[in-house]
Design a protein around this motif. Structure first.
Motif, PDB file in Angstrom:
ATOM      1  N   ALA A 182      -8.273  -7.110   2.815  1.00 37.92           N
ATOM      2  CA  ALA A 182      -7.119  -7.613   3.566  1.00 37.92           C
ATOM      3  C   ALA A 182      -7.541  -7.728   5.023  1.00 37.92           C
ATOM      4  CB  ALA A 182      -5.933  -6.662   3.433  1.00 37.92           C
ATOM      5  N   ILE A 183      -6.966  -8.697   5.712  1.00 40.88           N
ATOM      6  CA  ILE A 183      -7.239  -8.866   7.136  1.00 40.88           C
ATOM      7  C   ILE A 183      -5.909  -8.795   7.868  1.00 40.88           C
ATOM      8  CG2 ILE A 183      -8.195 -10.354   8.923  1.00 40.88           C
ATOM      9  CD1 ILE A 183      -9.879 -11.708   6.787  1.00 40.88           C
ATOM     10  N   ASP A 184      -5.849  -7.947   8.886  1.00 42.05           N
ATOM     11  CA  ASP A 184      -4.648  -7.802   9.705  1.00 42.05           C
ATOM     12  C   ASP A 184      -5.000  -8.050  11.157  1.00 42.05           C
ATOM     13  OD1 ASP A 184      -2.730  -6.861   7.666  1.00 42.05           O
ATOM     14  OD2 ASP A 184      -4.083  -5.139   7.552  1.00 42.05           O
ATOM     15  N   PHE A 185      -4.102  -8.752  11.859  1.00 37.98           N
ATOM     16  CA  PHE A 185      -4.288  -9.027  13.278  1.00 37.98           C
ATOM     17  C   PHE A 185      -3.132  -8.416  14.057  1.00 37.98           C
ATOM     18  CE2 PHE A 185      -6.055 -12.839  11.053  1.00 37.98           C
ATOM     19  CZ  PHE A 185      -7.390 -12.540  11.260  1.00 37.98           C
ATOM     20  N   PHE A 186      -3.456  -7.570  15.022  1.00 42.02           N
ATOM     21  CA  PHE A 186      -2.460  -6.919  15.862  1.00 42.02           C
ATOM     22  C   PHE A 186      -2.696  -7.303  17.315  1.00 42.02           C
ATOM     23  CE2 PHE A 186      -3.327  -4.113  12.224  1.00 42.02           C
ATOM     24  CZ  PHE A 186      -2.060  -4.053  11.660  1.00 42.02           C
ATOM     25  N   ARG A 187      -1.801  -6.885  18.203  1.00 45.71           N
ATOM     26  CA  ARG A 187      -1.954  -7.191  19.626  1.00 45.71           C
ATOM     27  C   ARG A 187      -3.216  -6.583  20.216  1.00 45.71           C
ATOM     28  NH1 ARG A 187       3.092  -6.257  23.456  1.00 45.71           N
ATOM     29  NH2 ARG A 187       1.563  -6.885  24.967  1.00 45.71           N
ATOM     30  N   ASP A 188      -3.578  -5.381  19.760  1.00 44.99           N
ATOM     31  CA  ASP A 188      -4.701  -4.681  20.371  1.00 44.99           C
ATOM     32  C   ASP A 188      -5.961  -4.626  19.505  1.00 44.99           C
ATOM     33  OD1 ASP A 188      -3.428  -3.042  18.556  1.00 44.99           O
ATOM     34  OD2 ASP A 188      -3.878  -1.211  19.641  1.00 44.99           O
ATOM     35  N   LYS A 189      -5.842  -4.992  18.217  1.00 47.43           N
ATOM     36  CA  LYS A 189      -7.022  -4.925  17.357  1.00 47.43           C
ATOM     37  C   LYS A 189      -6.886  -5.835  16.135  1.00 47.43           C
ATOM     38  CE  LYS A 189      -5.543  -0.850  14.734  1.00 47.43           C
ATOM     39  NZ  LYS A 189      -5.926   0.521  14.369  1.00 47.43           N
ATOM     40  N   ALA A 190      -8.038  -6.147  15.540  1.00 47.27           N
ATOM     41  CA  ALA A 190      -8.108  -6.865  14.270  1.00 47.27           C
ATOM     42  C   ALA A 190      -8.753  -5.916  13.265  1.00 47.27           C
ATOM     43  CB  ALA A 190      -8.942  -8.129  14.414  1.00 47.27           C
ATOM     44  N   VAL A 191      -8.257  -5.934  12.036  1.00 51.69           N
ATOM     45  CA  VAL A 191      -8.744  -4.987  11.027  1.00 51.69           C
ATOM     46  C   VAL A 191      -9.073  -5.729   9.733  1.00 51.69           C
ATOM     47  CG1 VAL A 191      -8.183  -2.922   9.689  1.00 51.69           C
ATOM     48  CG2 VAL A 191      -7.267  -3.175  11.995  1.00 51.69           C
ATOM     49  N   PHE A 192     -10.289  -5.496   9.219  1.00 50.67           N
ATOM     50  CA  PHE A 192     -10.711  -5.989   7.915  1.00 50.67           C
ATOM     51  C   PHE A 192     -10.760  -4.772   7.010  1.00 50.67           C
ATOM     52  CE2 PHE A 192     -13.583  -7.239   4.574  1.00 50.67           C
ATOM     53  CZ  PHE A 192     -13.374  -8.601   4.413  1.00 50.67           C
ATOM     54  N   SER A 193      -9.832  -4.676   6.058  1.00 53.05           N
ATOM     55  CA  SER A 193      -9.737  -3.520   5.161  1.00 53.05           C
ATOM     56  C   SER A 193     -10.418  -3.836   3.835  1.00 53.05           C
ATOM     57  CB  SER A 193      -8.269  -3.158   4.904  1.00 53.05           C
ATOM     58  OG  SER A 193      -7.620  -2.863   6.119  1.00 53.05           O
ATOM     59  N   ILE A 194     -11.182  -2.881   3.327  1.00 50.51           N
ATOM     60  CA  ILE A 194     -11.945  -3.047   2.091  1.00 50.51           C
ATOM     61  C   ILE A 194     -11.416  -2.060   1.061  1.00 50.51           C
ATOM     62  CG2 ILE A 194     -14.240  -2.863   1.064  1.00 50.51           C
ATOM     63  CD1 ILE A 194     -15.261  -3.370   4.027  1.00 50.51           C
ATOM     64  N   TYR A 195     -11.151  -2.559  -0.148  1.00 52.89           N
ATOM     65  CA  TYR A 195     -10.546  -1.738  -1.197  1.00 52.89           C
ATOM     66  C   TYR A 195     -11.460  -1.628  -2.414  1.00 52.89           C
ATOM     67  CZ  TYR A 195      -6.271  -2.512   1.452  1.00 52.89           C
ATOM     68  OH  TYR A 195      -5.338  -2.566   2.450  1.00 52.89           O
ATOM     69  N   LYS A 196     -11.478  -0.448  -3.008  1.00 49.65           N
ATOM     70  CA  LYS A 196     -12.170  -0.228  -4.281  1.00 49.65           C
ATOM     71  C   LYS A 196     -11.330  -0.811  -5.414  1.00 49.65           C
ATOM     72  CE  LYS A 196     -15.193   1.847  -7.044  1.00 49.65           C
ATOM     73  NZ  LYS A 196     -16.546   1.391  -7.173  1.00 49.65           N
ATOM     74  N   ARG A 197     -10.017  -0.554  -5.346  1.00 46.63           N
ATOM     75  CA  ARG A 197      -9.041  -1.114  -6.288  1.00 46.63           C
ATOM     76  C   ARG A 197      -7.869  -1.645  -5.477  1.00 46.63           C
ATOM     77  NH1 ARG A 197     -11.269   3.092  -8.797  1.00 46.63           N
ATOM     78  NH2 ARG A 197      -9.916   4.687  -7.937  1.00 46.63           N
ATOM     79  N   SER A 198      -7.190  -2.649  -5.980  1.00 49.57           N
ATOM     80  CA  SER A 198      -6.130  -3.321  -5.222  1.00 49.57           C
ATOM     81  C   SER A 198      -5.002  -2.397  -4.785  1.00 49.57           C
ATOM     82  CB  SER A 198      -5.549  -4.477  -6.044  1.00 49.57           C
ATOM     83  OG  SER A 198      -6.545  -5.420  -6.299  1.00 49.57           O
ATOM     84  N   GLY A 199      -4.626  -1.437  -5.600  1.00 46.47           N
ATOM     85  CA  GLY A 199      -3.478  -0.585  -5.293  1.00 46.47           C
ATOM     86  C   GLY A 199      -3.777   0.625  -4.435  1.00 46.47           C
ATOM     87  N   ASP A 200      -5.044   0.896  -4.171  1.00 50.47           N
ATOM     88  CA  ASP A 200      -5.432   2.094  -3.427  1.00 50.47           C
ATOM     89  C   ASP A 200      -5.353   1.893  -1.918  1.00 50.47           C
ATOM     90  OD1 ASP A 200      -5.986   3.289  -5.819  1.00 50.47           O
ATOM     91  OD2 ASP A 200      -8.161   3.102  -5.665  1.00 50.47           O
ATOM     92  N   ALA A 201      -5.561   2.979  -1.206  1.00 45.25           N
ATOM     93  CA  ALA A 201      -5.735   2.909   0.247  1.00 45.25           C
ATOM     94  C   ALA A 201      -7.105   2.286   0.520  1.00 45.25           C
ATOM     95  CB  ALA A 201      -5.656   4.312   0.853  1.00 45.25           C
ATOM     96  N   PRO A 202      -7.293   1.684   1.676  1.00 44.04           N
ATOM     97  CA  PRO A 202      -8.595   1.061   1.952  1.00 44.04           C
ATOM     98  C   PRO A 202      -9.732   2.080   1.979  1.00 44.04           C
ATOM     99  CG  PRO A 202      -7.169   0.961   3.889  1.00 44.04           C
ATOM    100  CD  PRO A 202      -6.356   1.516   2.776  1.00 44.04           C
TER     101      PRO A 202
END
Length: 128
Positions: free
Chosen positions: A60-80
């Protein structure tokens, strides 16, 4: 009452009000921080290799005012499993890029994304 109105009119004629530049900049709706195309290509190259090896399944990719985050998951339902963060405000100090684990602990931080992504080469060797 008439005196008060006259005073306001005279101050408006003297020029515009002074505005604090810092407050003005903070009040504006700024664009979110994003990954540039070359940065995203570097991240997706590592991601593709790890997906091919069966280590990672989703992102997943998230863009915020102060940072951009590329999250990587082992399984879709888990925490990154990992998050690659870009925080331009830290570029001059600790480095704009960081790899963060599930618990929020910074595993590696740096100024150059290519150097930072070598972390995943070491992770791969440990699993082989």
């Amino acid at each position: 009452m008439a005196d008060h109105t006259e005073q306001q009119g005279s101050s408006e004629r003297n020029g515009p009000a002074v505005v604090d530049l810092k407050e003005y900049r903070e009040s504006r709706d700024t664009a979110p921080v994003t990954f540039h195309r070359l940065e995203l290509n570097q991240i997706l190259r590592i991601y593709g290799r790890m997906v091919g090896d069966g280590e990672w399944k989703d992102y997943a990719i998230d863009f915020f005012r102060d940072k951009a985050v590329f999250s990587i998951y082992k399984r879709s339902g888990d925490a990154p499993l990992y998050q690659i963060e870009k925080m331009p405000k830290l570029a001059a100090k600790q480095g704009a890029f960081a790899i963060v684990n599930t618990q929020g602990r910074i595993l590696k931080r740096g100024h150059e994304l290519a150097q930072l992504l070598k972390f995943f080469d070491k992770v791969q060797k440990l699993r082989d």
